[in-house]
Design a protein around this motif. Structure first.
Motif, short mmCIF file in Angstrom:
data_model
loop_
_atom_site.label_atom_id
_atom_site.label_comp_id
_atom_site.label_asym_id
_atom_site.label_seq_id
_atom_site.Cartn_x
_atom_site.Cartn_y
_atom_site.Cartn_z
N PRO A 1 0.82 -1.21 0.00
CA PRO A 1 0.00 0.00 0.00
C PRO A 1 0.86 1.27 0.00
O PRO A 1 1.81 1.36 0.77
CB PRO A 1 -0.80 -0.11 1.30
N ARG A 2 0.51 2.20 -0.86
CA ARG A 2 1.31 3.42 -0.99
C ARG A 2 1.37 4.22 0.29
O ARG A 2 2.36 4.86 0.60
CB ARG A 2 0.72 4.30 -2.10
N GLU A 3 0.26 4.17 1.09
CA GLU A 3 0.21 4.98 2.30
C GLU A 3 1.36 4.63 3.23
O GLU A 3 1.93 5.49 3.91
CB GLU A 3 -1.11 4.77 3.07
N GLU B 1 4.48 6.23 1.89
CA GLU B 1 4.41 7.68 2.06
C GLU B 1 4.58 8.06 3.52
O GLU B 1 5.29 9.01 3.86
CB GLU B 1 3.07 8.20 1.54
N ALA B 2 3.92 7.27 4.40
CA ALA B 2 4.03 7.55 5.83
C ALA B 2 5.48 7.49 6.27
O ALA B 2 5.96 8.35 7.02
CB ALA B 2 3.20 6.53 6.62
N LEU C 1 2.79 3.05 11.31
CA LEU C 1 1.53 3.68 10.96
C LEU C 1 1.08 4.61 12.08
O LEU C 1 0.62 5.72 11.84
CB LEU C 1 0.46 2.63 10.71
N THR D 1 3.03 7.83 12.46
CA THR D 1 2.88 8.84 11.43
C THR D 1 1.69 9.75 11.67
O THR D 1 1.47 10.69 10.92
CB THR D 1 2.69 8.20 10.05
#
Lengths: 298, 296
Positions: free
Chosen positions: A186-188, A191-192, B8, B11
């Motif tokens: 997943p790109r997120e 990017e994160a 995750l 961020t």
């Protein structure tokens, strides 16, 4: 509604099962028995000799040369191919924060070309690329002021020349494979990590690599099995075949020569059994060492 | 899981615009240099062979990396007829084509029955086929030679076709079984209600539904069979029925003696171009199909 079910199942299975049993299962089974005999093909007589063939293998310098060369190929080819393919795949897919580099599709198409050529074409082609006087490689090297070599005739270089061809021909497939795996990240997440200030290498090592681990494992098994073979390229490219001073002797070549040149079918089968156990060991080792906790993307 | 999760979570607060963005253009240049370099490594040998196929022998020997002074198509004609590349090519088409059709037909029949019918021994049959993937062909080579000879199929195209098919079956069955398992049952049920027979359901309902899987495994098998060298070398000793791979290898040795280098390069080019051209046209389906095969 389901009458004739049994007949249908039997009808669909009969022909393929018979073919498979006669041409695949029975030869495999026979090979294990033949390996214990001194059969030479001409007469129906085959003496049971126990493990004699295997004892003879231990004294066979060509078997040891083959084992050494296949071993070196096993160490070099998968690692180099996978590293190269990972690098190229990462460059293609991870650039521009996960959107992929411009023209990525075209690169992938070109990289894939060698995968479409039959191994005989590749062998003949590279034999001429390596030709000392009018080959492509020495021509390119001399253009850069580097003295050319006789790649396939020099015992110190011949096996490396063959291995380079294997890497050349197999990298493209794994680039495409790894690209597909990397694109499914997943790109997120990428990017994160970027927003977090993680550098390219950190992103690659801590996020991408664990997520394509299973693909690397598959690649390792395929490439390893290929490295235990090498028959076609060696047979086509190097003199003898088997190269100068057994420099490119491989186990498959020894098997083929013992069977179809010398008619020592029992002995050749023993070599086949050795190859089988090597392949099996490789597959088990790779599956074992990389059975780690799986990383799931939430 | 934890690594990804932690990242995750971390961020969540929006960070200031990252400074590393500025590095991107400069890296981009290096990236393309590396990508083009590998592209050159891949294509140069191929281009060289194509270019050499138009040269005269003298040009190949004296200036091996210059462009030809004229397009000598007669090299191609000579390779096709005198060097028998044409015959070998057609032999390959017959053998690979025949084996491919037979593999797809028998493989999908076995896979369908294994995936959709419960019967005694179905697991055994499945594992018999899957086990075939674990053995190197070298192990079977000696007994296989004698089995094929005993059947009177040595040196025949029919022999090669059935042998190719048998050795392509394990992966085909393995791949297609999981594919058929994943297809919905409802359509087949409806067809049965309408009075369709078992084989009718297979040929008219299930096979069309399995088309994406069939294309994947079909491409995979085509490249595998086209690539064969060991099996024809062992089982196909008659020069008239040589497949392309054998013919080319023998030709490379023979043309070396005859000094017909241009003919050999023409032969090489003739054996490369059709597959490469087909690939460039259908590349999207081919790469998708192949990677699907390897990921499974």
């Amino acid at each position: 509604m389901r009458h004739g079910r049994r007949r249908f199942v039997a009808g669909f299975l009969a022909l393929p099962l018979v073919m498979y049993a006669v041409l695949v299962l029975s030869p495999y089974a026979q090979a294990f028995y033949l390996a214990l005999t001194d059969w030479r093909g001409v007469s129906a007589r085959a003496e049971f000799v126990g493990l004699d063939n295997f004892a003879r293998l231990l004294d066979d310098p060509q078997m040891w040369a083959g084992l050494r060369n296949n071993g070196l190929m096993l160490l070099v080819i998968p690692v180099v191919t996978i590293l190269l393919a990972l690098l190229l795949a990462a460059l293609l897919t991870l650039g521009r924060s996960g959107r992929g580099v411009r023209g990525a599709g075209a690169y992938r198409v070109v990289y894939f070309f060698p995968q479409l050529l039959s191994v005989a074409v590749i062998g003949v082609l590279w034999q001429f690329v390596y030709t000392p006087n009018n080959g492509l490689l020495n021509g390119v090297l001399e253009a850069f002021g580097i003295a050319g070599r006789s790649w396939l005739a020099d015992p110190a270089l011949a096996l490396w020349a063959v291995m380079a061809v294997v890497v050349w021909s197999s990298t493209g497939f794994y680039v495409v494979l790894f690209c597909a795996a990397m694109q499914s990240i997943p790109r997120e997440i990428l990017e994160a990590a970027h927003v977090d200030g993680a550098g390219r290498f950190t992103v690659f090592r801590t996020i991408v690599l664990p997520l394509v681990r299973e693909n690397i494992q598959v690649a390792y098994i395929y490439l390893g099995i290929g490295a235990l073979d090498g028959f076609a390229l060696v047979q086509i490219m190097t003199v003898g075949p088997g190269g100068p001073d057994n420099a490119t002797e491989v186990l498959g070549l020894g098997l083929y020569r013992n069977a179809f040149t010398y008619g020592q079918f029992g002995y050749a089968s023993a070599l086949g059994v050795v190859l089988f156990f090597l392949t099996l060991t490789l597959a088990v080792l790779v599956m074992r060492t990389s059975r780690r906790e799986r990383i799931e993307v939430v | 899981m934890t690594i990804v999760k932690e990242r995750l979570i971390r961020t969540a607060p929006p960070a200031p615009p990252p400074p590393h963005r500025r590095r991107v253009p400069r890296m981009g240049g290096l990236v393309h240099v590396l990508l083009v370099a590998w592209g050159a490594v891949v294509t140069l040998p191929l281009l060289w062979a194509v270019v050499s196929s138009f040269k005269s022998d003298a040009e190949i020997l004296t200036s091996p990396w210059s462009l030809p002074t004229a397009l000598r198509w007669e090299n191609w004609a000579r390779a096709w007829t005198e060097a028998s590349i044409g015959r070998y090519f057609l032999n390959s088409v017959v053998v690979v084509g025949g084996a491919l059709i037979l593999t797809m037909l028998l493989g999908s029949m076995v896979a369908y029955v294994l995936a959709r019918y419960e019967f005694r021994g179905s697991r055994l049959v499945y594992y018999l086929f899957v086990a075939g993937m674990a053995f190197p062909v070298f192990l079977a080579l000696v007994p296989l030679f004698f089995v094929v000879r005993q059947l009177g199929l040595l040196g025949t195209h029919a022999g090669l076709i059935v042998v190719y098919t048998s050795y392509a079956l394990p992966f085909t069955v393995f791949f297609l079984t999981s594919f058929f398992r994943g297809l919905p049952q409802a359509v087949a049920e409806a067809a049965f209600m309408d009075g369709c027979s078992h084989s009718g359901v297979f040929f008219r309902v299930m096979l069309p539904m399995a088309k994406p899987g069939l294309i994947s495994i079909g491409i995979f098998n085509f490249l595998g069979l086209w690539n064969q060298y060991l099996l024809p070398l062992t089982l196909n000793p008659d020069e008239n029925s040589y497949v392309l791979a054998q013919g080319l290898a023998v030709l490379a040795v023979r043309q070396g003696y005859a000094n017909d280098w241009s003919g050999l390069f023409a032969g090489l080019t003739i054996s490369m171009l059709p597959v490469l051209a087909a690939y460039v046209i259908f590349q999207r389906q081919i790469t998708a199909g192949l990677t699907a095969g390897a990921v499974r």
